[in-house]
Design an enzyme around this catalytic site. Structure first.
Site, PDB file in Angstrom:
ATOM      1  N   GLU A  49      31.629  40.749  44.064  1.00 13.40           N
ATOM      2  CA  GLU A  49      31.594  39.287  44.069  1.00 13.40           C
ATOM      3  C   GLU A  49      32.394  38.762  45.268  1.00 13.40           C
ATOM      4  OE1 GLU A  49      31.939  35.647  40.867  1.00 13.40           O
ATOM      5  OE2 GLU A  49      33.500  37.169  40.871  1.00 13.40           O
ATOM      6  N   ALA A  69      41.278  40.688  39.017  1.00 15.04           N
ATOM      7  CA  ALA A  69      40.316  41.289  38.102  1.00 15.04           C
ATOM      8  C   ALA A  69      38.916  40.767  38.406  1.00 15.04           C
ATOM      9  CB  ALA A  69      40.690  40.996  36.651  1.00 15.04           C
ATOM     10  N   MET A  70      37.895  41.533  37.982  1.00 14.52           N
ATOM     11  CA  MET A  70      36.496  41.179  38.237  1.00 14.52           C
ATOM     12  C   MET A  70      35.648  41.566  37.042  1.00 14.52           C
ATOM     13  SD  MET A  70      34.001  40.053  39.916  1.00 14.52           S
ATOM     14  CE  MET A  70      32.266  40.208  39.541  1.00 14.52           C
ATOM     15  N   ASN A  88      32.690  42.617  36.124  1.00 16.09           N
ATOM     16  CA  ASN A  88      31.484  43.441  36.106  1.00 16.09           C
ATOM     17  C   ASN A  88      31.030  43.680  34.665  1.00 16.09           C
ATOM     18  OD1 ASN A  88      31.927  44.087  39.041  1.00 16.09           O
ATOM     19  ND2 ASN A  88      33.688  45.146  38.171  1.00 16.09           N
ATOM     20  N   HIS A 107      39.946  36.029  29.777  1.00 17.60           N
ATOM     21  CA  HIS A 107      39.175  35.417  30.868  1.00 17.60           C
ATOM     22  C   HIS A 107      37.973  36.288  31.245  1.00 17.60           C
ATOM     23  CE1 HIS A 107      38.977  32.904  34.638  1.00 17.60           C
ATOM     24  NE2 HIS A 107      38.271  33.956  35.019  1.00 17.60           N
ATOM     25  N   GLU A 108      38.230  37.567  31.498  1.00 13.87           N
ATOM     26  CA  GLU A 108      37.159  38.435  31.989  1.00 13.87           C
ATOM     27  C   GLU A 108      36.114  38.722  30.911  1.00 13.87           C
ATOM     28  OE1 GLU A 108      37.010  38.843  35.086  1.00 13.87           O
ATOM     29  OE2 GLU A 108      39.026  38.128  35.512  1.00 13.87           O
ATOM     30  N   HIS A 114      33.628  36.013  30.620  1.00 13.23           N
ATOM     31  CA  HIS A 114      32.585  36.128  31.639  1.00 13.23           C
ATOM     32  C   HIS A 114      31.417  37.004  31.186  1.00 13.23           C
ATOM     33  CE1 HIS A 114      34.140  33.969  35.031  1.00 13.23           C
ATOM     34  NE2 HIS A 114      35.217  34.713  35.182  1.00 13.23           N
TER      35      HIS A 114
END
Length: 888
Positions: free
Chosen positions: A168, A304-305, A307, A339-340, A343
């Site tokens: 991202e 953090a991401m 995926n 949060h993640e 998503h």
């Protein structure tokens, strides 16, 4: 001005330059000697669409390169002689297009590095229909967190190298040639040929793993659901994995080998949050597993991401190290998980159609994480953080360089710069306001309908507003548009408050709060306003057309924006502010924080006296809520920064600030008590850092005494204070102390502690030591993912020095910064300056190296410097006068 100088320096050191800006940001920038041209849109034509990718990669970690093969199932919607997709740093071979009939066509492949595309051209136009495009390719393994990248880290057994991906917003094109845009969703089959001793992790579970010789194994993952390219993930290394299950989903935490014992908190948080979201969204998490992958190192702009099924998180934000972790780390682990995982629905299952609506991902996840953390850990009182988050957004939103929540994005660079406080914090604040307006139940039903309708698809903001409006039976579209399609902060001025018959009638005027445009013609919003007299019921209205009124039950002090759910500032008249000040102790902590933040901002902005905040702070009792003392400590430290360079005036201010803060600190002390709440534990570290930043000799001496006792003395250096104590010593270091810290960093084998020590070397206030840190950052010693953060940490106390150094060594520094971050990184370093000359330096840098369409970070840094200079000149004299009047 910087708040909590020492505390901020420690935070900057521990989190890298991510503290300079929110989340990830800007992408590839021109390095031409002449000013670059405007970059054209990078969006691909929609005449060809992929449906499935079958990818096989073979990494060569020792050579920092990889080989790839991909077969892309695609549909040609209208005749075309070319297939254009996105690719960066790739070469191609053996490219073949196969039609439904089996006929094979060999294209000519050309690469456009500037526009990040690869074009497969054919001798004659392709007819509409289904095809498979197959190609071999080679790619690059990066040293920073974009595309496929490597992280080297120390262990007791020696150096290790792990590989991860970060895509991202627009870096999947560095891993696989693809339609690397969110609205080109497809399914993915991923195969990796990996060292036999290593673990491979991706979005889906492993379906097959077999040895293929030469010390390699072939790992095949299950087919993914339909998703955007930026959510694809691969991790490869010496890993351990802890697992459990929730509602039939396997939940895991993947760590570097030997650290799985530090993952218990993250695993428990993931289980709790996943179960909650299955219920809240009304759509069960659809993948068979959900991993959170912990990686050593750091990035300058994200932690953090999300995926899908394989969340990536740097270990400082995910694992609990008993040597240095605090209650703040525990809270952060839960909040980041919340949060993640949010998503996984808002962003992964339902994805914004284009980066214009990025806030649909980030604003919602920000709001959802705050809601969920407060629900499951009320003892943390994290709901009070909503005021601070809103404050950060309003500060960014009140300058001319702000932008709407929904913004026009055309280029990779612009998409990267969209990850900021407006997208995250304003987006979250607007959602909180609208949920308050329609009610929790109606909001949730609208979100559930939105999920059901748009699962595996792409949306725009109005799709959400339509679903909520239908569920609520209450119009929100105009309000939502006002707050998301135009920038800025509404200002509600209370023109009068008249009491009669036990009720107070309020008259409002709606304007606009700005920090840098006092004569600006205000925009208009339809503003949901909530008011409450002390002890009375809350009532609400919508102020529209610039005027409004409201009858509030009760008389006396009346709080506008009661509960602090609205996104606006409130300006009271002198009489009303006096009443609120008098009854301040009777207000809820949430409203106290809101009033203090408005008072601070309005004072710094010239709409109140800058000293009004001191009137509130001076009378706060020592046993006030820790959140109030945290705000006071931050604000006093911020004011102190405006006196830098004027020792006599600063000494007078510090005498006052210390007289306010010392009684609060004396009440909680250095040593933890068994019954300390989480907010008290956090306040202890903040007050210690703030007092040290105000040159409290006793605090600095005690920090040095404890540091000298050594990290193994748990009484002197408890984990909760280890980083704070080390940070104070590092900030006040002499050459001998700096050398000792340097030796500790070189000897340390635990990556988390080692990284923090190298960063601590960068926060010294002594200029000579700061210069040594800058020079150290350009060596191989700190590690590739630490160096840019070290330069950013130096900028906390020496922004001019850090900027000049980075620019003088730009070619070296560019290699140390995420390729998608350079257009923000340099302005972030210089943006903390209070020297007018920095404005010219920033503009000269932008003119030479940043495309005109991608200079928002630069212009924002300049606007903030100009604002600080204005405050120093026009607001601080009111503080001096107040101090004189009150015997300071």
């Amino acid at each position: 001005m910087r708040r909590n100088l020492v505390t901020a320096a420690i935070t900057l050191a521990l989190c890298g330059a991510a503290s300079l800006a929110s989340a990830q940001t800007p992408a590839e920038i021109s390095r031409a000697a002449n000013p670059p041209a405007v970059r054209a849109t990078t969006q691909l034509p929609h005449g060809v669409k992929p449906s499935h990718y079958a990818i096989e990669v073979t990494p060569h970690a020792d050579k920092m390169a990889f080989d790839g093969k991909v077969k892309i199932s695609l549909d040609v919607l209208e005749p075309t002689p070319t297939i254009v997709l996105q690719a960066v740093n790739m070469s191609f071979a053996n490219s073949v297009l196969t039609g439904a009939s089996g006929k094979k066509l060999v294209p000519k492949v050309s690469v456009d590095a500037e526009n990040q595309t690869a074009t497969f051209a054919f001798a004659a136009p392709l007819a509409a229909g289904s095809y498979v495009l197959a190609t071999d390719y080679t790619g690059v393994i990066n040293t920073q967190a974009n595309g496929l990248f490597a992280i080297d880290y120390d262990t007791d057994a020696g150096k290790q190298r792990a590989l991860y991906t970060q895509f991202e917003n627009s870096d999947a094109r560095k891993f696989v040639p693809s339609w690397d845009e969110p609205n080109f969703k497809a399914t993915f089959d991923l195969t990796v040929n990996a060292p036999a001793a290593q673990m491979a992790v991706s979005n889906m579970p492993v379906v097959e793993s077999k040895d293929i010789g030469n010390g390699l194994k072939r790992v095949v993952f299950q087919t993914s659901p339909k998703m955007s390219t930026y959510l694809l993930f691969l991790g490869l290394g010496e890993f351990d994995r802890a697992t459990d299950s929730v509602d039939g989903t396997e939940v895991g935490v993947v760590t570097p080998k030997g650290k799985v014992g530090q993952a218990a908190g993250a695993l428990e948080a993931s289980k709790l949050v996943l179960k909650e979201y299955n219920d809240y969204f009304g759509v069960k998490y659809p993948l068979p597993k959900l991993d959170n992958i912990a990686a050593p190192g750091r990035s300058q702009f994200f932690s953090a991401m999300e995926n899908w099924g394989a969340i990536f998180t740097f270990e400082y934000a995910l694992l609990v190290d008993p040597k240095i972790s605090t209650i703040g780390n525990v809270q952060g682990i839960f909040s980041i998980a919340a949060h993640e995982i949010a998503h996984q629905w808002f962003g992964d299952l339902v994805t914004m159609s284009w980066w214009d609506d990025l806030w649909l991902n980030e604003g919602f996840a920000t709001w959802m994480a705050a809601r969920t953390t407060a629900k499951f850990h009320p003892e943390w009182k994290t709901e009070l953080g909503a005021v601070g988050g809103r404050e950060g957004a309003m500060s960014r939103d009140a300058v001319a360089t702000t932008h709407p929540v929904v913004q026009k994005i055309e280029t990779v660079e612009q998409a990267s710069q969209a990850f900021d406080a407006i997208t995250y914090s304003k987006g979250g604040a607007v959602i909180r306001m609208l949920e308050n307006y329609v009610g929790e139940d109606a909001w949730r039903e609208g979100v559930r309908a939105y999920m059901r309708t748009h699962a595996y698809g792409n949306t725009v903001s109005d799709d959400l507003w339509s679903a909520v409006q239908t569920a609520a039976g209450k119009p929100i579209l105009d309000i939502a548009h006002d707050f998301t399609l135009q920038p800025g902060v509404p200002l509600i001025t209370v023109d009068s408050a008249t009491c009669a018959n036990g009720n107070t009638t309020l008259q409002f005027t709606q304007g606009e709060f700005t920090k840098d445009r006092p004569g600006k013609t205000p925009l208009r919003w339809r503003v949901p306003v909530v008011a409450q007299a002390v002890g009375g019921a809350r009532v609400d209205t919508v102020v529209e057309g610039g005027k409004g009124s409201l009858v509030v039950p009760g008389c006396g002090a009346v709080v506008v924006n009661a509960g602090q759910g609205g996104y606006y500032r409130t300006l009271y008249g002198a009489e009303q502010f006096a009443a609120i000040s008098k009854g301040f102790a009777t207000l809820s902590t949430m409203d106290q924080l809101g009033i203090m933040n408005d008072t601070w901002a309005l004072g710094m902005g010239g709409l109140r006296s800058a000293s009004d905040y001191l009137d509130l702070a001076k009378n706060v009792p020592a046993d006030a809520d820790p959140a109030i003392w945290s705000d006071i400590a931050g604000s006093l430290s911020g004011l102190d920064g405006y006196y830098d360079g004027d020792a006599k005036r600063q000494a007078k201010f510090r005498k006052f600030a210390l007289s306010v803060l010392r009684p609060a600190f004396a009440r909680i002390g250095w040593n933890a008590k068994a019954d300390d709440s989480a907010p008290v534990q956090l306040l202890r570290t903040q007050l210690i850092g703030t007092l040290a930043g105000l040159d409290d000799e006793a605090v600095i001496a005690e920090a040095r005494r404890r540091f000298a006792a050594g990290p193994d003395d748990a009484n002197a250096m408890p984990p909760a204070l280890r980083n704070t104590i080390t940070g104070i010593v590092a900030y006040n270091a002499d050459a001998a102390t700096w050398d000792k810290l340097h030796a500790m960093a070189k000897a340390e084998k635990t990556p988390l502690i080692k990284d923090s020590l190298y960063s601590m070397l960068s926060i010294a206030k002594d200029k000579a030591l700061a210069q040594r840190a800058l020079e150290l950052a350009l060596t191989d010693e700190p590690g590739a993912t630490n160096s840019a953060g070290m330069i950013g940490a130096v900028s906390g106390s020496h922004p001019d020095m850090a900027f000049d150094f980075a620019l003088a060594h730009r070619e070296q520094v560019d290699k140390l910064v995420d390729s998608t971050s350079q257009a923000r990184y340099y302005p972030g370093i210089g943006g903390g300056s209070s020297d007018k000359a920095m404005i010219g330096k920033l503009r000269a840098y932008a003119d030479k190296y940043i495309a005109p369409s991608s200079r928002n970070a630069t212009e924002t840094a300049i606007a903030n410097i100009e604002y600080r200079l204005k405050v120093r000149e026009t607001r601080i004299p009111a503080i001096d006068a107040w101090l004189q009047k009150h015997g300071g």
